[in-house]
Scaffold this active site. Structure first.
Site, mmCIF file in Angstrom:
data_model
loop_
_atom_site.group_PDB
_atom_site.id
_atom_site.type_symbol
_atom_site.label_atom_id
_atom_site.label_comp_id
_atom_site.label_asym_id
_atom_site.label_seq_id
_atom_site.Cartn_x
_atom_site.Cartn_y
_atom_site.Cartn_z
ATOM 1 N N HIS A 1 1.016 11.151 -13.736
ATOM 2 C CA HIS A 1 -0.275 11.763 -13.449
ATOM 3 C C HIS A 1 -1.253 11.600 -14.603
ATOM 4 O O HIS A 1 -2.454 11.495 -14.412
ATOM 5 C CB HIS A 1 -0.079 13.234 -13.095
ATOM 6 C CG HIS A 1 0.474 13.401 -11.721
ATOM 7 N ND1 HIS A 1 1.193 14.484 -11.313
ATOM 8 C CD2 HIS A 1 0.383 12.586 -10.652
ATOM 9 C CE1 HIS A 1 1.536 14.329 -10.049
ATOM 10 N NE2 HIS A 1 1.060 13.188 -9.634
ATOM 11 N N ARG B 1 -8.914 7.245 3.564
ATOM 12 C CA ARG B 1 -7.543 7.757 3.671
ATOM 13 C C ARG B 1 -7.627 9.189 4.186
ATOM 14 O O ARG B 1 -7.768 10.120 3.401
ATOM 15 C CB ARG B 1 -6.854 7.740 2.301
ATOM 16 C CG ARG B 1 -6.435 6.364 1.818
ATOM 17 C CD ARG B 1 -5.618 6.492 0.530
ATOM 18 N NE ARG B 1 -4.893 5.290 0.213
ATOM 19 C CZ ARG B 1 -5.267 4.399 -0.719
ATOM 20 N NH1 ARG B 1 -6.369 4.598 -1.409
ATOM 21 N NH2 ARG B 1 -4.536 3.314 -0.959
ATOM 22 N N ARG C 1 -9.105 5.389 8.646
ATOM 23 C CA ARG C 1 -7.693 5.137 8.944
ATOM 24 C C ARG C 1 -7.067 6.403 9.473
ATOM 25 O O ARG C 1 -7.185 7.463 8.864
ATOM 26 C CB ARG C 1 -6.967 4.679 7.676
ATOM 27 C CG ARG C 1 -5.477 4.440 7.926
ATOM 28 C CD ARG C 1 -4.774 3.876 6.740
ATOM 29 N NE ARG C 1 -4.500 4.901 5.736
ATOM 30 C CZ ARG C 1 -3.913 4.644 4.576
ATOM 31 N NH1 ARG C 1 -3.578 3.400 4.266
ATOM 32 N NH2 ARG C 1 -3.683 5.605 3.714
ATOM 33 N N GLU D 1 0.578 -4.240 6.744
ATOM 34 C CA GLU D 1 1.274 -3.794 5.533
ATOM 35 C C GLU D 1 2.782 -3.776 5.729
ATOM 36 O O GLU D 1 3.526 -3.350 4.858
ATOM 37 C CB GLU D 1 0.755 -2.414 5.090
ATOM 38 C CG GLU D 1 0.750 -1.353 6.156
ATOM 39 C CD GLU D 1 0.117 -0.031 5.689
ATOM 40 O OE1 GLU D 1 -0.034 0.185 4.478
ATOM 41 O OE2 GLU D 1 -0.195 0.787 6.570
ATOM 42 N N ASN E 1 -0.174 -2.733 -1.055
ATOM 43 C CA ASN E 1 0.737 -1.794 -1.730
ATOM 44 C C ASN E 1 2.040 -1.688 -0.937
ATOM 45 O O ASN E 1 3.131 -1.803 -1.489
ATOM 46 C CB ASN E 1 0.106 -0.408 -1.863
ATOM 47 C CG ASN E 1 -1.298 -0.464 -2.437
ATOM 48 O OD1 ASN E 1 -1.658 -1.452 -3.056
ATOM 49 N ND2 ASN E 1 -2.088 0.568 -2.227
ATOM 50 N N ASP E 2 1.887 -1.458 0.360
ATOM 51 C CA ASP E 2 3.089 -1.367 1.183
ATOM 52 C C ASP E 2 3.653 -2.748 1.521
ATOM 53 O O ASP E 2 4.869 -2.935 1.548
ATOM 54 C CB ASP E 2 2.799 -0.589 2.475
ATOM 55 C CG ASP E 2 2.889 0.912 2.235
ATOM 56 O OD1 ASP E 2 3.837 1.345 1.555
ATOM 57 O OD2 ASP E 2 1.998 1.653 2.696
ATOM 58 N N ARG F 1 7.630 1.135 -4.146
ATOM 59 C CA ARG F 1 6.375 1.021 -4.901
ATOM 60 C C ARG F 1 6.210 2.127 -5.932
ATOM 61 O O ARG F 1 5.361 2.034 -6.805
ATOM 62 C CB ARG F 1 5.173 1.002 -3.948
ATOM 63 C CG ARG F 1 5.016 2.249 -3.147
ATOM 64 C CD ARG F 1 3.978 2.102 -2.044
ATOM 65 N NE ARG F 1 2.678 2.657 -2.408
ATOM 66 C CZ ARG F 1 1.672 2.805 -1.560
ATOM 67 N NH1 ARG F 1 1.803 2.411 -0.302
ATOM 68 N NH2 ARG F 1 0.541 3.314 -1.945
ATOM 69 N N CYS G 1 -7.312 -3.712 1.637
ATOM 70 C CA CYS G 1 -7.592 -2.421 0.996
ATOM 71 C C CYS G 1 -6.466 -1.996 0.069
ATOM 72 O O CYS G 1 -6.484 -0.912 -0.485
ATOM 73 C CB CYS G 1 -7.880 -1.351 2.046
ATOM 74 S SG CYS G 1 -6.550 -1.148 3.230
HETATM 75 C C1 PEP Z 1 -1.500 -0.121 1.169
HETATM 76 O O1 PEP Z 1 -0.359 0.140 1.552
HETATM 77 O O2 PEP Z 1 -1.801 -1.164 0.554
HETATM 78 C C2 PEP Z 1 -2.597 0.841 1.412
HETATM 79 C C3 PEP Z 1 -3.847 0.552 1.124
HETATM 80 O O3 PEP Z 1 -2.262 2.052 1.924
HETATM 81 P P1 PEP Z 1 -1.673 3.267 1.051
HETATM 82 O O4 PEP Z 1 -1.735 2.840 -0.389
HETATM 83 O O5 PEP Z 1 -2.522 4.430 1.378
HETATM 84 O O6 PEP Z 1 -0.280 3.345 1.574
HETATM 85 MG MG MG Z 2 -0.005 1.740 3.004
#
Ligand code: PEP
Ligand code: MG
Length: 578
Positions: free
Chosen positions: A190, A297, A333, A432, A455-456, A466, A503
């Protein structure tokens, strides 16, 4: 001169004298008491005072940073209400007759150790939070004053500490802090999140010997590459100063042109938009020149509460956000919970592998009582604006078809109720999950657009959590496997005349911009502070040349080599220290 390796916790470079912060250990006597009731009262008073202090820090964090970052302190307040923690302390006082200080300290320590032992980054961050909150209550009980790491600081300096808590980070006198370097900590703690929000360069996990450095020694913190240089020679200082200057010039230019379009040297206009989590983030997005929202989000609206927001409450929030953006596009989303985003009041069943469980769209399809009010609120708030709806965590064509059915039901209901709603909106999905990337040609027929969530996509493609720093090298979006999926998704969508955005964090990563332009990405969505610089990089690139660069980059076998290659090929990137 000595180089130290650490974790790149917050981008940027700073050079300055060391100011060491050594926390005074809180000392107390462990003793038995004979009036447990009075002791509990003393403890309860301290808990109330701690809540009041945390509320103040929260308000300071909201003012100085984003509301999303400040949420860390709401979580701190919840720790003080945690029934398990409180009852464990109570037992020690009431049944074992321990004094409040030892009961609290023993309990906080054992809860914190339990979290730390889970060897998971998320829980490690929770362990640090419990320690931060526990120490606060203990200080209050002992009548000790709160230490500020910048107490006594007179010159602009680099703060060196064993570790900094989130509250330390908020309390720092930012006018004198150039950056910081900690012996412990990680990129996902954090404290690192707060440093990024403050725009302070930070290096974490630099190792215990960092604390041997003397006050006043010159220290370079390179928070972009994750290195520190103690007592650098003149040549090194000069090199870093040049990098900092070039970066400052580039940043200044980027800010000056933040509200202009991002067009490549050969005339391709790229949409640069922002990722936001609530109404407050809208301002930061617009101030930084975002051309809309590429990812709202919505889960933050649920996470901030203790019960499900009904359609009307959601309508109010979405309406305020849509209003802030006028006719600019806003991609909303739908609820993405599960995995590491837990909402206690939904009472969802515990799952063995929550990241692979009934999360996000899967949950919404199983729970129309949650899904429909959200879709209805969004459709109503979109009237007169440029609303787009996006589903997270899509794995199959059948899911998109099922979601469309629910959306159509909402449209029919709203029409029957004579409620105004946005008609003919674009509907898209996040790509994702690897399965979605693999059948992107099929999915492209079902939707108006894709937004790639790297990210996912990285964690599922690489089978690497992750949130776990031990596998951070694997869950890296620069992995050739991930980049090749990105390439294939863009190709499949373009073949059907659909546009593709991104994103995930990769969209705000300067080293990725040349590759993504080369692959034909149409829209980049990122945290608001990154918008100006990414726009400025795009203005320096030739899309046709980047297509050749991307093809070569995707033949390279490791993320590090891909990054080195891009750095070597695109001179403008050398000007970005941040
Ligand atoms: C992702 O997974 O890249 C994404 C943008 O969604 P989140 O980070 O909210 O899971
Ligand atoms: Mg995601």
């Amino acid at each position: 001169m000595k180089e130290i390796d650490g974790v790149a916790a917050s981008r940027g470079i700073c050079i300055g004298p060391v100011f060491k912060f050594i926390r005074t250990e809180l000392k107390f006597d462990t003793k038995l008491i004979n009036d447990p009731q009075a002791e509990m009262e003393r403890l309860n008073d301290a808990l109330q005072e701690a809540k009041r202090q945390i509320q103040q820090i929260y308000e300071k964090a909201v003012k100085e940073q984003s509301k999303a970052d400040a949420e860390i302190f709401q979580a701190h307040k919840l720790i003080l209400d945690d029934p398990e923690l409180i009852s464990a302390i109570k037992i020690k006082v009431e049944e074992e007759h321990k004094n409040a200080e030892s009961a609290l300290s023993e309990t906080a320590q054992s809860f914190s150790a339990m979290m730390a032992a889970m060897q998971d980054e998320y829980f490690a961050a929770r362990a640090a939070d419990i320690k931060d909150v526990g120490d606060r209550v203990l200080r209050i009980l002992l009548g000790a004053t709160e230490e500020n790491p910048t107490d006594g600081l007179k010159l602009s300096s680099v703060i060196v500490a064993d570790d900094l808590t989130p509250s330390d980070t908020i309390m720092l006198d930012k006018s004198l802090v150039m950056g910081f370097c900690t012996a412990r900590g990680s990129a996902t703690s954090h404290t690192a999140i707060l440093a990024r929000g403050l725009g302070l360069p930070a290096l974490a996990g630099a190792g215990a010997e960092l604390m041997n450095v003397e006050d006043g020694t010159t220290l370079i913190v390179d928070g972009t590459r994750g290195v520190g240089i103690i007592d650098p020679d003149a040549k090194t200082v000069e090199d870093y100063q040049k990098r900092m200057q070039a970066s400052q010039t580039m940043q200044a230019q980027a800010l000056k042109h933040a509200h202009e379009m991002a067009i490549t040297t050969d005339g391709r206009q790229i949409e640069v938009v922002a990722n936001i989590g609530n109404v407050e983030d809208s301002k930061a997005a617009l101030d930084n020149g975002a051309e809309g929202v590429g990812l709202l989000r919505t889960e933050f609206i649920y996470l901030e509460r203790s019960n499900i927001p009904d359609e009307e409450e959601q309508y109010q929030v979405y309406h305020a956000i849509m209003d802030a953006f006028g006719d600019k596009p806003v991609i909303l989303r739908t609820l993405d919970v599960g995995g590491d985003k837990e909402i206690p009041y939904l009472n969802l069943e515990q799952e063995m592998n929550p990241f692979l469980g009934e999360r996000a769209l899967r949950l919404c399809l199983a729970r129309p009582d949650i899904f429909k009010p959200q879709l209805r609120a969004a459709l109503r708030a979109g009237v007169g604006h440029n609303l787009k709806i996006m589903y997270p965590m899509v794995a199959t064509v059948a899911e998109v078809q099922a979601a469309r059915k629910v959306l159509e039901e909402c449209l029919v209901e709203l029409r029957a109720e004579d409620k105004p709603f946005a008609e003919n909106i674009e509907v898209g999905i996040m790509v994702e999950i690897p399965s979605a990337a693999i059948v992107a040609d099929q999915l492209a027929k079902q939707v108006d657009f894709f937004s790639i969530g790297t990210n996912d996509l990285s964690q599922y493609t690489m089978a690497a959590d992750r949130t776990n720093p031990k596998v951070a090298g694997l869950s890296n979006a620069f992995q050739p496997a991930v980049l090749r999926l990105v390439r294939d998704v863009i190709k499949a969508a373009h073949a059907q005349g659909k546009w593709v955005g991104m994103c995930g964090e990769l969209a705000g990563e300067p080293l990725a911009t040349p590759i993504l332009i080369g692959l034909g990405l149409d829209e980049f969505s990122m945290s608001p502070p990154f918008v100006p610089i990414i726009k400025q990089i795009i203005r320096n690139l030739n899309a046709e040349k980047m297509a050749v660069l991307a093809e070569k980059a995707l033949k390279i076998e490791s993320p590090e080599a891909i990054c080195d290659f891009v750095r070597g090929e695109v001179p403008v990137l050398a000007k970005i220290a941040g």
